[in-house]
Design a protein around this motif. Structure first.
Motif, short mmCIF file in Angstrom:
data_model
loop_
_atom_site.label_atom_id
_atom_site.label_comp_id
_atom_site.label_asym_id
_atom_site.label_seq_id
_atom_site.Cartn_x
_atom_site.Cartn_y
_atom_site.Cartn_z
N GLU A 39 15.29 17.99 63.73
CA GLU A 39 16.22 18.63 64.66
C GLU A 39 15.42 19.60 65.51
O GLU A 39 14.86 20.58 65.00
N HIS A 40 15.33 19.29 66.81
CA HIS A 40 14.55 20.11 67.75
C HIS A 40 13.10 20.27 67.27
O HIS A 40 12.54 21.37 67.31
N GLY A 41 12.54 19.19 66.79
CA GLY A 41 11.14 19.21 66.36
C GLY A 41 10.89 19.83 65.02
O GLY A 41 9.73 20.00 64.61
N VAL A 42 11.94 20.16 64.28
CA VAL A 42 11.81 20.78 62.96
C VAL A 42 12.28 19.78 61.90
O VAL A 42 13.37 19.19 62.03
N TYR A 43 11.49 19.61 60.85
CA TYR A 43 11.83 18.66 59.78
C TYR A 43 13.12 19.07 59.09
O TYR A 43 13.33 20.24 58.74
N LYS A 44 14.00 18.08 58.85
CA LYS A 44 15.26 18.34 58.17
C LYS A 44 15.52 17.39 56.99
O LYS A 44 16.35 17.70 56.13
N GLY A 45 14.86 16.25 56.96
CA GLY A 45 15.14 15.34 55.87
C GLY A 45 14.53 13.97 56.09
O GLY A 45 13.63 13.80 56.93
N LEU A 46 15.04 12.98 55.35
CA LEU A 46 14.46 11.64 55.36
C LEU A 46 15.55 10.57 55.42
O LEU A 46 16.66 10.77 54.91
N LYS A 47 15.17 9.46 55.99
CA LYS A 47 15.95 8.24 55.87
C LYS A 47 15.11 7.27 55.04
O LYS A 47 14.02 6.87 55.44
N VAL A 48 15.61 6.90 53.88
CA VAL A 48 14.88 6.03 52.96
C VAL A 48 15.67 4.74 52.77
O VAL A 48 16.85 4.78 52.40
N GLU A 49 15.01 3.63 53.02
CA GLU A 49 15.63 2.32 52.79
C GLU A 49 15.00 1.67 51.56
O GLU A 49 13.77 1.68 51.41
N THR A 50 15.84 1.13 50.70
CA THR A 50 15.36 0.43 49.50
C THR A 50 16.07 -0.90 49.36
O THR A 50 17.17 -1.10 49.89
N VAL A 51 15.40 -1.80 48.65
CA VAL A 51 16.02 -3.07 48.28
C VAL A 51 15.96 -3.18 46.76
O VAL A 51 14.87 -3.24 46.17
N VAL A 52 17.13 -3.20 46.14
CA VAL A 52 17.23 -3.27 44.68
C VAL A 52 18.16 -4.41 44.33
O VAL A 52 19.33 -4.44 44.78
N LYS A 90 19.87 -6.11 47.11
CA LYS A 90 20.81 -5.32 47.89
C LYS A 90 20.09 -4.16 48.57
O LYS A 90 19.30 -3.46 47.94
N THR A 91 20.39 -3.97 49.85
CA THR A 91 19.76 -2.91 50.62
C THR A 91 20.60 -1.63 50.54
O THR A 91 21.83 -1.67 50.66
N LEU A 92 19.90 -0.51 50.29
CA LEU A 92 20.53 0.80 50.32
C LEU A 92 19.85 1.64 51.39
O LEU A 92 18.61 1.59 51.55
N ILE A 93 20.63 2.40 52.12
CA ILE A 93 20.11 3.35 53.10
C ILE A 93 20.54 4.74 52.64
O ILE A 93 21.74 4.99 52.44
N GLN A 94 19.56 5.63 52.45
CA GLN A 94 19.87 6.97 51.96
C GLN A 94 19.35 8.02 52.93
O GLN A 94 18.16 8.03 53.28
N TYR A 95 20.25 8.88 53.38
CA TYR A 95 19.88 10.04 54.18
C TYR A 95 19.76 11.23 53.22
O TYR A 95 20.75 11.59 52.55
N ILE A 96 18.57 11.78 53.13
CA ILE A 96 18.30 12.86 52.19
C ILE A 96 17.99 14.12 53.00
O ILE A 96 16.96 14.19 53.69
N ILE A 97 18.88 15.09 52.96
CA ILE A 97 18.71 16.32 53.73
C ILE A 97 18.12 17.39 52.81
O ILE A 97 18.70 17.70 51.76
N THR A 98 16.96 17.94 53.20
CA THR A 98 16.26 18.93 52.37
C THR A 98 15.94 20.14 53.23
O THR A 98 14.99 20.13 54.00
N GLN A 99 16.72 21.17 53.08
CA GLN A 99 16.55 22.39 53.87
C GLN A 99 16.30 23.59 52.98
O GLN A 99 16.55 23.54 51.77
N SER A 100 15.83 24.68 53.59
CA SER A 100 15.82 25.95 52.88
C SER A 100 17.25 26.42 52.70
O SER A 100 18.17 25.98 53.39
N LYS A 101 17.43 27.33 51.76
CA LYS A 101 18.77 27.77 51.40
C LYS A 101 19.50 28.37 52.62
O LYS A 101 18.90 29.09 53.42
N ASP A 102 20.78 28.01 52.74
CA ASP A 102 21.69 28.54 53.76
C ASP A 102 21.36 28.06 55.18
O ASP A 102 21.85 28.64 56.15
N GLU A 103 20.55 27.01 55.31
CA GLU A 103 20.28 26.48 56.65
C GLU A 103 21.32 25.42 57.02
O GLU A 103 22.08 24.93 56.17
N GLU A 104 21.35 25.08 58.31
CA GLU A 104 22.30 24.09 58.81
C GLU A 104 21.57 22.98 59.53
O GLU A 104 20.50 23.19 60.12
#
Length: 835
Positions: free
Chosen positions: A748-761, A764-778
């Motif tokens: 977001e605006h050049g600042v890391y906020k998370g990942l999009k991870v695709e897996t096949v298990v 079956k394909t799974l798409i996972q959005y993983i948001i990893t922020q410091s506490k109280d961030e948006e």
């Protein structure tokens, strides 16, 4: 250094009647020896156990058979047998006992403790220990059988020792000197000093009635030297009271010698005074039980050192509490210090699915449950009526005995323990998360429904200062496919170059080194670091967890050792399970320094044969001098060649590279087959990658305990906070493909906020959005239609973008398209959207 004066307080021959009555009330009835390990009055009970209980009979017969061999040697020629003791005849006076050979260790002309003593240097001590053990075995057999042949052999060995040991001068080397180990009195009381009073206690009925001991100087039987024996016992108690160090396990390890030698004193007042140094009287060199017990403030607290010391220390304390409680039941030590007992099973919770131990500091990878200590605790709790301890430990012991994991093998078991009956066997249930508070460790585990160790997932983050701790920063270990793959180096022998200048400083750990200068400072061995602090954790320790698939921790660390790092760090470590046999870890490490021209190096060590980069346009060049700037800096006690990465070999470094990276650690030589750890690393500016061969990992599975450890180093020029180090780790084996097909960073605006991870298990394909922020961030993304206020969240979709589930590890609200979730007070949340 204040020295505590130890001397006999004589009992006068004429005392007022009232004083005798008061003294009798204070110290109880006169106890006939033996009474240290077992009371004379308990002999019939011991005989009954041996007669009726198979385990007790086995222990006794084993002792009898082995000891009778030595007794036969002794009786064949007592003089020749005793002269095999390590006497230094060249130093002896005519017609007197000579001194023993001293046990010493010298490195480069410098006297050191015996940690690294050679077999040749250790030979005199080994011989003494053998003979004293024979004497102790004989003395116990005398108590059981009342056969004086055992008492005669035991008393003759003890007689020779007492006569000879007094010919040596007590050393005061570094406040740790000994009598026979002039440069390691700490070890002397642990391997020699505690045996003597036990021998004396058991054979006392024999020598008290005039039983003789063989004197090799006069070649005849003589009376036992009671006064000289008392002097020797007093001296060994004094070594503990006035030598050594406080604030560590040293006080625990020396305590058996103190307690047993105190109880060997024949003068009651002196006995009680010396015993008080174990119970309540603290000195500059020895912590008493009331101080050591403060380490167990809460139920479940453990001894604040590394794994091989924490349970061992607690076991010793419990054993001594039992001995002293049996001597004086009015003390009720179990009731006074119950949390010491509750600490015993805790190490069993800090294990990976393959039962190897989470490693921090000098800790070992493997260890066995101290069931004999649980047995001692059970006996102690029954004395004091601690039903909670009894109810917890009896089922654990019953299960261990039933499953063949525990077999009683010491004579103390016959003296103290009884048959465990009428209880339902139980096992330890491992929680999803746990903590080792003094080590800053936060663990996550996700055991598979298959119950197979190779399908379990587990990781931890941690770091702190303690005795035997390492200057490791905020370190992690990762487990997969039945092995600890992302490893801490561990430790070899103390005092060696690799131990002091690598294993216990930053470069040996999966951490971040700041400005090439991260180091310990102050505290024990000048390895002091700050403690890793917990910011967030889900599930909380002891809680069930809102989701069976996800967990995470967020921690912080201040790197303030020395003057050249000065960094603030934060680490988010997540465990994501995608099926009973698959899953991955997400590691997000933020680091920034107060200093200009900063740079940060992310280190990851993995047992493997090789580290292969799958990114074809990433080119490496030989850079042999990259980490050598401190290779020849000063090394002396407390001064190290920080950060230790001069031990890296075959150093190859890329040019600056901004693209995504995929790399694989290939581990092909394990007996159970090949396994791999694949890394997905989102690209950022100002990054270069280095692959090295680090030293072999101690206690790794064979053959990797003798092979180099491939290691990845990622350097970020400038701060690594807004755009942190981000690595996704997936373990898999040779019979399956990795499930992750792609990893993309979310910004977001050049600042890391998370990942999009695709897996096949399972196709079956799974798409996972993983948001990893410091506490109280948006975070807000119109493109993804995601809004999140919080620390950690996972949104899982299928291949058709149909929502499968949402997990909020910590957060206030999450909106995904038309789905809005608001949590109560940032509590964790999970919901599945499929039937």
């Amino acid at each position: 250094m204040k020295k505590i004066e130890i001397k006999i307080i004589p009992i006068r021959l004429i005392l007022p009647i009232f004083f005798l009555l008061v003294q009798s009330k204070m110290f109880g009835q006169v106890q006939e020896r033996p009474f240290i390990l077992v009371k004379a009055s308990e002999r019939d009970q011991v005989l009954e156990k041996i007669k009726t209980q198979a385990w007790a009979k086995d222990i006794y017969n084993n002792l009898l058979n082995n000891t009778d061999i030595e007794v036969a040697f002794f009786y064949n020629n007592p003089e020749n047998y005793l002269k095999q003791l390590p006497f230094n005849w060249k130093e002896g006076e005519k017609d007197e006992f000579p001194p023993f050979y001293k046990t010493d260790h010298v490195e480069n002309g410098i006297h050191k403790n015996l940690d690294n003593a050679t077999d040749e240097e250790w030979k005199p001590a080994a011989l003494l220990i053998k003979y004293l053990q024979v004497a102790l075995d004989c003395s116990m057999l005398y108590h059981i059988t009342e056969d004086e042949k055992y008492a005669y052999a035991a008393s003759s060995i003890l007689y020779a020792f007492i006569k000879s040991v007094q010919k040596s001068q007590l050393s005061d080397w570094h406040g740790r000197g000994g009598w026979l180990f002039p440069y390691d009195g700490f070890r002397e009381v642990r391997v020699i000093g505690y045996k003597l009073p036990l021998i004396y206690d058991f054979i006392h009925p024999y020598i008290k009635k005039g039983g003789k001991s063989f004197d090799i100087i006069k070649s005849k039987n003589l009376d036992f030297p009671f006064n000289e024996a008392q002097k020797v016992f007093r001296t060994y108690a004094d070594i503990t009271i006035n030598y050594g160090q406080t604030g560590s396990n040293h006080s625990v390890l020396e305590a058996p010698s103190l307690v047993y030698n105190a109880l060997a004193m024949d003068d009651k007042k002196e006995r009680e005074k010396l015993l008080s140094y174990f119970l309540t009287e603290n000195t500059d060199n020895q912590d008493a039980l009331n101080v050591m017990a403060k380490n167990y403030k809460n139920k479940g607290d453990i001894w604040p050192e590394t794994s091989q010391y924490l349970n061992h220390s607690t076991a010793i304390l419990v054993k001594l509490m039992l001995v002293v409680n049996r001597y004086n039941p009015d003390l009720k030590l179990a009731s006074t210090y119950p949390n010491i007992l509750f600490a015993l099973p805790r190490l069993d919770y800090f294990v990976y699915p393959n039962n190897e131990i989470v490693r921090w500091g000098d800790g070992h990878r493997k260890g066995s449950v101290l069931y004999d200590a649980l047995d001692d605790a059970l006996s102690l709790s029954e004395m004091d009526g601690l039903d909670e301890v009894t109810d917890k430990f009896a089922p654990l012991l019953a299960a261990a005995i039933q499953n063949g994991k525990y077999k009683r093998h010491e004579m103390e078991s016959i003296f103290w323990h009884h048959e465990i009956t009428a209880t339902t066997p139980a096992s330890i249930l491992l929680p999803r998360t746990d903590r080792v508070y003094h080590a800053g460790i936060v663990m996550q585990r996700n055991l598979s429904s298959t119950i197979k160790p190779e399908d379990g997932l587990m990781c931890f983050v941690g770091g702190a200062h303690m005795v035997h701790g390492h200057a490791e920063g905020m370190n992690i270990e990762l487990y997969g496919e039945g092995q600890v793959l992302g490893v801490d180096n561990g430790r070899g022998r103390y005092g060696k170059d690799i131990h002091e200048n690598y294993s216990r400083i930053f470069a040996a750990h999966n951490t971040v080194i700041v400005n090439g200068a991260s180091q310990g400072e102050g505290g024990w061995a000048n390895l002091g670091i700050n403690t890793v602090k917990l910011i967030s954790l889900e599930p909380q320790v002891g809680a069930e967890g809102v989701s069976p698939y996800y967990s995470f921790s967020q921690t912080s660390f201040e790197d303030t050792g020395g003057e050249k790092a000065e960094a603030k760090q934060e680490r988010t470590l997540a465990l994501i399970r995608t099926s009973p046999t698959t899953g991955y870890y997400v590691d997000v490490f933020r680091s920034k320094s107060k200093l200009p021209n900063q740079f940060h190096d992310y280190l990851y060590h993995n047992i493997a044969d090789d580290l292969v980069f799958n990114t074809t346009d990433l080119k490496f060049n030989d850079t042999p001098n990259k980490y050598m700037s401190n290779a020849n800096s000063t090394w002396k006690s407390g001064t190290y060649r920080n950060p230790g990465w001069h031990f890296f070999n075959d150093v190859k470094t890329s040019n600056t590279y901004e693209g995504n990276i995929k790399a694989t650690f290939k581990t092909n030589k394990l007996k159970n087959g090949a396994i791999y750890m694949q890394l997905h690393i989102p690209g950022f500016k100002n990054r270069e990658y280095t692959k090295v061969n680090a030293p072999a990992t101690f206690e790794a599975p064979k053959p990797y305990d003798e092979l180099v450890t491939p290691t990845l180093v990622i350097r970020n020029s400038g701060e690594a906070w807004k755009n942190p180090f981000v690595v996704v780790f997936e373990p898999f084996n040779a019979n399956e493909k990795p499930s992750i097909t792609s990893v993309e960073k979310i910004e977001e605006h050049g600042v890391y906020k998370g990942l999009k991870v695709e897996t096949v298990v399972a196709s079956k394909t799974l798409i996972q959005y993983i948001i990893t922020q410091s506490k109280d961030e948006e975070f807000k993304s119109e493109a993804l239609d995601i809004e999140f206020k919080g620390t950690f969240a996972v949104i899982t979709l299928d291949e058709n973008d149909i929502l499968q589930n949402i997990y909020i590890g910590e957060g206030e609200s999450l909106k995904y398209k038309n789905t809005l979730i608001e949590t109560d007070e940032n509590k964790a949340f999970y919901k599945s959207f499929i039937e």
